[in-house]
Design a protein around this motif. Structure first.
Motif, PDB file in Angstrom:
ATOM      1  N   GLY A 108      41.427  44.153  33.432  1.00 35.85           N
ATOM      2  CA  GLY A 108      42.793  44.546  32.614  1.00 35.85           C
ATOM      3  C   GLY A 108      43.411  44.387  31.977  1.00 35.85           C
ATOM      4  O   GLY A 108      43.573  42.269  32.460  1.00 35.85           O
ATOM      5  N   THR A 112      31.939  30.134  37.355  1.00 35.37           N
ATOM      6  CA  THR A 112      33.340  30.408  36.763  1.00 35.37           C
ATOM      7  C   THR A 112      33.756  29.298  38.130  1.00 35.37           C
ATOM      8  O   THR A 112      35.544  29.523  37.338  1.00 35.37           O
ATOM      9  CB  THR A 112      34.218  31.285  36.330  1.00 35.37           C
ATOM     10  OG1 THR A 112      33.829  31.954  37.863  1.00 35.37           O
ATOM     11  CG2 THR A 112      33.240  32.151  35.717  1.00 35.37           C
ATOM     12  N   GLY A 131      45.117  28.530  33.351  1.00 32.25           N
ATOM     13  CA  GLY A 131      45.528  30.097  33.015  1.00 32.25           C
ATOM     14  C   GLY A 131      46.455  30.535  34.170  1.00 32.25           C
ATOM     15  O   GLY A 131      47.742  31.302  34.382  1.00 32.25           O
ATOM     16  N   ALA A 174      49.281  40.908  37.829  1.00 29.83           N
ATOM     17  CA  ALA A 174      48.315  40.665  37.467  1.00 29.83           C
ATOM     18  C   ALA A 174      47.718  41.086  38.138  1.00 29.83           C
ATOM     19  O   ALA A 174      45.858  41.173  38.008  1.00 29.83           O
ATOM     20  CB  ALA A 174      48.449  38.795  37.116  1.00 29.83           C
ATOM     21  N   GLN A 175      47.619  40.918  39.567  1.00 30.92           N
ATOM     22  CA  GLN A 175      46.124  41.762  40.057  1.00 30.92           C
ATOM     23  C   GLN A 175      46.333  42.197  39.913  1.00 30.92           C
ATOM     24  O   GLN A 175      44.869  43.115  40.384  1.00 30.92           O
ATOM     25  CB  GLN A 175      46.855  41.145  41.699  1.00 30.92           C
ATOM     26  CG  GLN A 175      47.528  40.021  42.077  1.00 30.92           C
ATOM     27  CD  GLN A 175      46.719  39.060  42.558  1.00 30.92           C
ATOM     28  OE1 GLN A 175      46.525  37.858  41.517  1.00 30.92           O
ATOM     29  NE2 GLN A 175      45.613  39.010  43.187  1.00 30.92           N
ATOM     30  N   PRO A 222      34.855  39.254  33.623  1.00 30.94           N
ATOM     31  CA  PRO A 222      34.895  39.736  34.831  1.00 30.94           C
ATOM     32  C   PRO A 222      34.600  41.376  35.225  1.00 30.94           C
ATOM     33  O   PRO A 222      35.146  42.079  34.416  1.00 30.94           O
ATOM     34  CB  PRO A 222      35.998  39.505  35.765  1.00 30.94           C
ATOM     35  CG  PRO A 222      37.241  39.125  35.118  1.00 30.94           C
ATOM     36  CD  PRO A 222      36.502  39.268  33.545  1.00 30.94           C
ATOM     37  N   PHE A 236      47.833  43.355  30.388  1.00 32.79           N
ATOM     38  CA  PHE A 236      49.552  44.191  31.206  1.00 32.79           C
ATOM     39  C   PHE A 236      49.464  45.155  29.874  1.00 32.79           C
ATOM     40  O   PHE A 236      49.583  45.043  28.468  1.00 32.79           O
ATOM     41  CB  PHE A 236      50.187  42.663  30.711  1.00 32.79           C
ATOM     42  CG  PHE A 236      50.600  41.650  31.513  1.00 32.79           C
ATOM     43  CD1 PHE A 236      50.495  42.204  32.723  1.00 32.79           C
ATOM     44  CD2 PHE A 236      49.970  40.737  31.258  1.00 32.79           C
ATOM     45  CE1 PHE A 236      49.932  41.064  33.920  1.00 32.79           C
ATOM     46  CE2 PHE A 236      49.878  39.712  31.958  1.00 32.79           C
ATOM     47  CZ  PHE A 236      49.971  40.040  33.522  1.00 32.79           C
ATOM     48  N   LEU A 241      47.397  30.650  27.691  1.00 31.41           N
ATOM     49  CA  LEU A 241      47.319  30.198  28.744  1.00 31.41           C
ATOM     50  C   LEU A 241      45.778  29.601  29.167  1.00 31.41           C
ATOM     51  O   LEU A 241      45.650  28.868  30.001  1.00 31.41           O
ATOM     52  CB  LEU A 241      46.807  31.465  30.469  1.00 31.41           C
ATOM     53  CG  LEU A 241      48.119  32.437  30.493  1.00 31.41           C
ATOM     54  CD1 LEU A 241      48.119  33.300  30.930  1.00 31.41           C
ATOM     55  CD2 LEU A 241      49.232  31.767  31.194  1.00 31.41           C
ATOM     56  N   VAL A 281      46.633  44.690  37.656  1.00 27.98           N
ATOM     57  CA  VAL A 281      45.237  45.358  35.989  1.00 27.98           C
ATOM     58  C   VAL A 281      43.968  44.387  35.688  1.00 27.98           C
ATOM     59  O   VAL A 281      43.790  44.688  35.320  1.00 27.98           O
ATOM     60  CB  VAL A 281      46.600  44.417  34.676  1.00 27.98           C
ATOM     61  CG1 VAL A 281      48.340  45.219  34.676  1.00 27.98           C
ATOM     62  CG2 VAL A 281      46.648  42.951  34.827  1.00 27.98           C
ATOM     63  N   GLY A 282      44.151  43.520  37.034  1.00 24.26           N
ATOM     64  CA  GLY A 282      42.945  43.127  36.582  1.00 24.26           C
ATOM     65  C   GLY A 282      43.033  41.358  36.296  1.00 24.26           C
ATOM     66  O   GLY A 282      41.854  41.414  35.420  1.00 24.26           O
ATOM     67  N   LEU A 283      44.063  41.382  36.324  1.00 25.33           N
ATOM     68  CA  LEU A 283      43.888  40.326  35.163  1.00 25.33           C
ATOM     69  C   LEU A 283      43.678  38.443  35.411  1.00 25.33           C
ATOM     70  O   LEU A 283      42.992  37.803  35.146  1.00 25.33           O
ATOM     71  CB  LEU A 283      45.197  39.580  34.280  1.00 25.33           C
ATOM     72  CG  LEU A 283      44.609  38.467  33.697  1.00 25.33           C
ATOM     73  CD1 LEU A 283      44.082  38.842  31.936  1.00 25.33           C
ATOM     74  CD2 LEU A 283      46.394  38.726  32.728  1.00 25.33           C
ATOM     75  N   GLU A 331      41.017  37.353  38.207  1.00 24.65           N
ATOM     76  CA  GLU A 331      39.636  36.798  38.440  1.00 24.65           C
ATOM     77  C   GLU A 331      39.735  36.526  37.003  1.00 24.65           C
ATOM     78  O   GLU A 331      39.074  35.464  36.539  1.00 24.65           O
ATOM     79  CB  GLU A 331      38.660  37.862  38.534  1.00 24.65           C
ATOM     80  CG  GLU A 331      37.224  37.333  38.211  1.00 24.65           C
ATOM     81  CD  GLU A 331      36.712  38.392  38.905  1.00 24.65           C
ATOM     82  OE1 GLU A 331      36.450  39.314  39.544  1.00 24.65           O
ATOM     83  OE2 GLU A 331      35.552  38.149  39.322  1.00 24.65           O
ATOM     84  N   CYS A 332      39.483  37.042  35.532  1.00 22.76           N
ATOM     85  CA  CYS A 332      39.299  36.434  34.863  1.00 22.76           C
ATOM     86  C   CYS A 332      40.557  35.621  34.174  1.00 22.76           C
ATOM     87  O   CYS A 332      39.898  34.195  34.101  1.00 22.76           O
ATOM     88  CB  CYS A 332      39.504  37.513  33.724  1.00 22.76           C
ATOM     89  SG  CYS A 332      40.539  36.932  32.041  1.00 22.76           S
ATOM     90  N   LEU A 333      41.832  35.105  34.449  1.00 24.36           N
ATOM     91  CA  LEU A 333      42.223  33.982  35.488  1.00 24.36           C
ATOM     92  C   LEU A 333      41.625  33.213  36.086  1.00 24.36           C
ATOM     93  O   LEU A 333      42.065  31.761  35.626  1.00 24.36           O
ATOM     94  CB  LEU A 333      43.889  34.623  34.900  1.00 24.36           C
ATOM     95  CG  LEU A 333      44.498  34.804  33.690  1.00 24.36           C
ATOM     96  CD1 LEU A 333      46.447  35.084  34.718  1.00 24.36           C
ATOM     97  CD2 LEU A 333      44.066  34.093  32.459  1.00 24.36           C
ATOM     98  N   ALA A 334      41.404  32.970  37.012  1.00 21.60           N
ATOM     99  CA  ALA A 334      40.704  31.871  38.209  1.00 21.60           C
ATOM    100  C   ALA A 334      39.471  31.208  37.161  1.00 21.60           C
ATOM    101  O   ALA A 334      39.508  30.163  38.196  1.00 21.60           O
ATOM    102  CB  ALA A 334      40.279  32.652  38.828  1.00 21.60           C
ATOM    103  N   ALA A 335      38.779  32.363  36.315  1.00 23.21           N
ATOM    104  CA  ALA A 335      37.838  31.567  35.683  1.00 23.21           C
ATOM    105  C   ALA A 335      37.984  30.474  34.525  1.00 23.21           C
ATOM    106  O   ALA A 335      37.386  30.023  33.654  1.00 23.21           O
ATOM    107  CB  ALA A 335      37.069  32.736  35.124  1.00 23.21           C
ATOM    108  N   THR A 336      39.444  30.060  33.807  1.00 24.52           N
ATOM    109  CA  THR A 336      40.180  29.471  33.687  1.00 24.52           C
ATOM    110  C   THR A 336      40.342  28.118  34.111  1.00 24.52           C
ATOM    111  O   THR A 336      40.941  28.270  35.452  1.00 24.52           O
ATOM    112  CB  THR A 336      41.422  30.674  32.710  1.00 24.52           C
ATOM    113  OG1 THR A 336      42.277  30.352  33.734  1.00 24.52           O
ATOM    114  CG2 THR A 336      40.858  31.707  31.960  1.00 24.52           C
TER     115      THR A 336
END
Lengths: 640, 282
Positions: free
Chosen positions: B82, B47, A90, A75-76, B78, B84, B99, A78-80, A82-87
């Motif tokens: 990316g 955020t 998530g 998850a780290q 962001p 998976f 999620l 692929v760059g997901l 930060e996106c999830l941290a903002a949920t």
């Protein structure tokens, strides 16, 4: 559930992770099948197979440490992240799903281990105690420990890039492996035991003992509280890191939860370092293996002190033993002479005296010096002294999983000034009371207790003896030809009750009218010569086999056992005798060559004369000459 | 809708946001500023990836730090995004929908709608790993839209994209902006000109200027000059070179920004001219 199934799909669609896991599981199966075939060809006990299975604990932990790093790193990477941290939830939810997936993957490994242990031909599926122990061990060492490793790997994935993460994880593995024990032993040895880093590595030691040494049948595999404390400590360490990264930074939980975990870590660490009775047969200088040689060598550098018999007798012992993490005991001793100015007792230095009181409950003044305690009457009539003490010995353990307190070890106050350790045996001295005394023993251990005393109606044990041996753990008792034998039943190969008859018959033939009715087979914890000890009502041995020989050993002075072996070999096994003579040729010059000397004397004076005199010498306990002196005296005119 | 009051954020001794204040309503807001001006930090504060003091940011009249539902109203793309690559596009978005607490009954339809919006409906069964960089950015927009948020935060969404993808992004933005607050952090002024209803210029962690694109461009009114390169020595006073270009007649020209009147023709001021004037204090 939807999140989990998609997370699981993520794993099943990741060829590298899937292949690596598949290869590992295949290797596990292959290794267990190979072990199963190898071990079963010798028909070794099921416990040995369990021990072999648990050896995989380190490998499993190493595997899941790195595997989880890669799983959670995705998850780290692929760059997901930060996106999830903002949920709202998530990140936590994805992490939770991955943790659940990790737990299932680890569980699959543990179930594999359990499966092979259940199909092992020697396992008795009706033996509930064994199955429960095996299941707990597999849960702990093949599930909980590798899962903890996995969560530490997950934690590393959240904080570290690959290179630094791999370095941290490798360092953790090395510190937790037997290499750390070897390192600390090397340091301790090099500094002449002035520096012993072993305690620093203890918290890293998560694996079953059989990585370092063969486990003890009577004790099983350690599942003592310290094992749980160490594993839970690391689990919460991982928890701190994970919570810090996974919880939304703005939530109040991000402050409270890691603080809670940190507080638990500190509590677990404190509990881990609390004194407790353990078995450690690794090469650490303060462990069971060397117990208590390092201590006594340093204490009695200038020679062992002379023993002093007591000028009083104990007429009755009332022992109350409470076995928790260590032994908590009170010993009430009744004295035959209330008018002495002081009373000297021997009580192992491992036990810290908390109270010493007279018959009316008032405190008595006392002076403690290593293994000895002198209690002063200060002009009062003292008919009874109550000792309250707590502690544990590194060899003679007393904990929630087992008890091994042999009657010759001063775990209760023995009158007089005795040496607890015997320099000539390089082991514990065989201290027994000079006469038989009435005992009343109460043990609260949370497990069935085996002792030489007889059970009383109130749950205590009573009897007259010159030493009380207390055992608990994986023991069973059987009575063969009127002799009660208590033995560690995990060792199914040696202690098959059906096969004990011959040994007991030989034993009965040798002991003749001796009133010994009980044989307590004690755990094998590297006692050496001190495991075979005769008491007035029982004797302790390390195995039920060759009890006749063990019994004979108890009738002679310890140092004469070597000559007894030589004489027996000469009579019954000449090849072994000749091998001993040949082996002695390689001894350094300062070491006495008893077997060679005996052989030369036989050549010089004749077999019949020498063996006859040797027999007389061996069983004459008033003859204190060394073996060399005796052999030297043979054939001289003034020889005894 | 979103009010920021005197927001400070420091990393060690470095103060990245220094008393940032602004009230965002509906519409698209462009955040312009040089590297290190605090654009990404501001979005991360919004955020709550970077925690803020309670009361520094209000959503409606509630401090976001104490509003448990605030993040459900935020869609965030962001800078580095990316998914998976082993999963199919549809699976990846369904995972993110799960999620993000999207109603399971509506998730599949919502995923299709979002993919439709970003023109990736036909790639639903393709593996994420097979998508181009531009498609991944569009997928990022789709994931930001999954929970139908009121606030959309895009951090450098067009960085590295080819002109066609940038135009597509502008189109998508125009389709999704209705009724929402959209913050677009970028240093590409053309994107701001094309998409934004208002623009904020960040300098040293605070708002140096704000207003519509026309208002920002007006900051350069009377300060934009076209100077033949051969006559550059004739420029009066201090000036900033905005651009060097070749005119249709082949003459090399300089577009400069200068406060003092110049003996050269004036140029029509644009947003980027206004932006530079704000940054350079012209």
């Amino acid at each position: 559930m939807r999140s989990f199934s998609l997370s699981a799909k993520l794993f099943t669609k990741s060829p590298p992770l899937l292949v690596i896991y598949g290869v590992f599981v295949a290797f596990l199966h292959a290794w267990l099948i190979r072990t199963l075939c190898g071990v079963s060809s010798y028909r070794l006990p099921a416990f040995d197979f369990l021990s072999e299975t648990l050896r995989m604990s380190l490998l499993c932990t190493a595997f899941f440490l790195f595997f989880a790093y890669e799983l959670f790193r995705k998850a780290q990477a692929v760059g997901l992240a930060e996106c999830l941290a903002a949920t709202k939830r998530g990140r936590g939810r994805l992490f939770g799903c991955q943790c659940l997936l990790l737990a299932l993957l680890v569980a699959a490994v543990a179930v594999t281990g359990l499966f092979y242990n259940l199909i092992y031909p020697e396992v008795d599926l009706r033996d509930g105690a064994y199955l429960a122990h095996a299941a707990c061990c597999i849960f702990f060492y093949l599930f909980l420990v590798p899962l903890t490793g996995g969560l530490l790997g997950a934690c590393a994935a959240l904080f570290c890039k690959r290179l630094s993460g791999y370095l941290w994880m490798t360092a953790f593995l090395l510190l937790s492996s037997p290499l750390a024990g070897l390192l600390s032993y090397t340091v301790a040895d090099a500094t002449r035991y002035q520096v012993d880093p072993a305690p620093l590595f203890d918290i890293f030691n998560l694996y079953p003992p059989n990585l370092d040494f063969a486990p003890v049948y009577a004790f099983g595999i350690s599942l003592l509280p310290d094992r749980w404390e160490a594993v839970l400590f690391w689990l919460f360490v991982a928890g701190i890191g994970i919570l810090l990264r996974v919880l939304p930074p703005s939530s109040r939980a991000v402050k409270l939860a890691p603080c809670g975990c940190a507080a638990l870590c500190l509590l677990l660490l404190a509990a881990f370092w609390m004194p407790a009775s353990k078995i450690d047969l690794s090469y650490r200088v303060d462990g069971t293996l060397f117990s208590d040689r390092t201590y006594y060598d340093a204490l009695y550098e200038d020679g062992y002190p002379a023993e002093q018999p007591a000028d009083f007798r104990v007429t009755h012992y009332d022992l109350n033993l409470s076995v928790k993490n260590q032994l908590h005991a009170t010993a009430n001793v009744q004295l035959d002479d209330p008018g002495l100015p002081s009373y000297v007792f021997t009580l192992s230095h491992d036990f810290r005296l908390k109270t010493v009181t007279a018959q009316d409950g008032t405190p008595l003044r006392f002076v403690r010096e290593d293994d000895h305690v002198e209690v002063f009457s200060d002009g009062r009539q003292v008919t009874q002294i109550a000792f309250g003490y707590v502690g544990s010995n590194t060899r003679f353990y007393s904990n929630r999983q087992g008890v091994f307190l042999p009657g010759y070890f001063a775990y209760y106050p023995i009158p007089g000034r005795r040496n607890v350790y015997a320099s000539d045996l390089q082991s514990y001295a065989k201290n027994r009371l000079p006469d038989e005394v009435d005992f009343r023993l109460t043990v609260r251990a949370g497990q069935e207790v085996f002792t030489n005393l007889s059970p009383a109606a109130d749950g205590s044990f009573t009897g007259k003896t010159n030493g009380v041996t207390v055992l608990a753990g994986f023991f069973r008792r059987t009575t063969v030809q009127g002799i009660e034998v208590v033995y560690p039943y995990f060792n199914t190969e040696e202690y098959d009750p059906a096969e004990l008859s011959g040994d007991i018959a030989d034993f009965c033939n040798v002991k003749g009218d001796d009133p010994v009715r009980k044989v307590l087979v004690v755990p094998g914890v590297n006692q050496g010569a001190d495991s075979v000890v005769a008491f007035s009502d029982h004797f302790t041995a390390e195995q039920a086999r060759a009890l006749d020989d063990s019994y004979i050993f108890t009738k002679m002075l310890d140092f004469k056992q070597f000559l007894y072996d030589d004489v027996r070999d000469y009579r019954e096994n000449r090849a072994a005798f000749d091998e001993s003579v040949a082996a002695e040729q390689n001894f350094p010059p300062q070491v006495e060559r008893h077997t060679t000397m005996l052989f030369e004397k036989i050549q010089e004076l004749g077999e019949e004369t020498v063996l006859e005199q040797a027999d007389a010498y061996i069983f004459d306990n008033d003859d204190n000459r060394s073996i060399a002196e005796f052999l030297d005296d043979l054939g001289k005119e003034n020889a005894r | 809708m979103l009010t920021i009051q005197n927001l400070d954020k420091s990393f060690g001794k470095r103060r990245v946001l220094a008393g940032f204040s602004y009230a965002f309503g509906s519409g698209v807001y462009g955040l312009l500023g040089p590297n290190g001006a605090g654009k990404t930090t501001l979005l991360r504060c919004l955020t709550q990836i970077y925690p803020t003091k309670p009361g520094a940011i209000l959503y409606g009249d509630k401090p976001i730090a104490r509003d448990g539902n605030y993040l459900a109203a935020v869609g965030y793309l962001p800078q580095k995004f990316g998914l998976f690559k082993e999963l199919k596009v549809g699976e990846a978005l369904r995972l993110l929908a799960a999620l993000k607490d999207v109603d399971p009954a509506k998730a599949k339809r919502r995923v299709e709608e979002c993919l439709e919006l970003v023109a990736l409906r036909d790639r639903m069964q393709a593996r994420v790993g097979t998508l181009s960089g531009g498609m991944i950015r569009r997928l990022g927009i789709a994931q930001a839209l999954l929970a139908d948020p009121q606030i959309l935060l895009f951090d450098e969404p067009t960085a590295g994209l080819d002109p066609e993808e940038r135009l597509r992004f502008q189109t998508i933005l125009s389709e999704i902006k209705s009724g929402r607050t959209v913050l677009l952090s970028t240093h590409i002024v053309e994107d701001v000109e094309a998409c934004c209803d208002a623009v904020l210029v960040l300098k040293d962690g605070a708002v140096a200027a704000s207003g519509s694109c026309a208002e920002l461009a007006a900051r350069a009114e009377g300060k934009t000059w076209l100077v033949p390169e051969a006559e550059a020595s004739a420029v009066v006073g201090e000036s900033v070179l905005q651009r060097r270009f070749e005119a249709q007649d082949g003459q090399v020209m300089l577009k400069i920004l200068a406060r003092a009147p110049q003996p050269f023709p004036r140029a029509e001021p644009r947003v980027e001219d206004g932006y530079l004037c704000v940054l350079k204090g012209i």
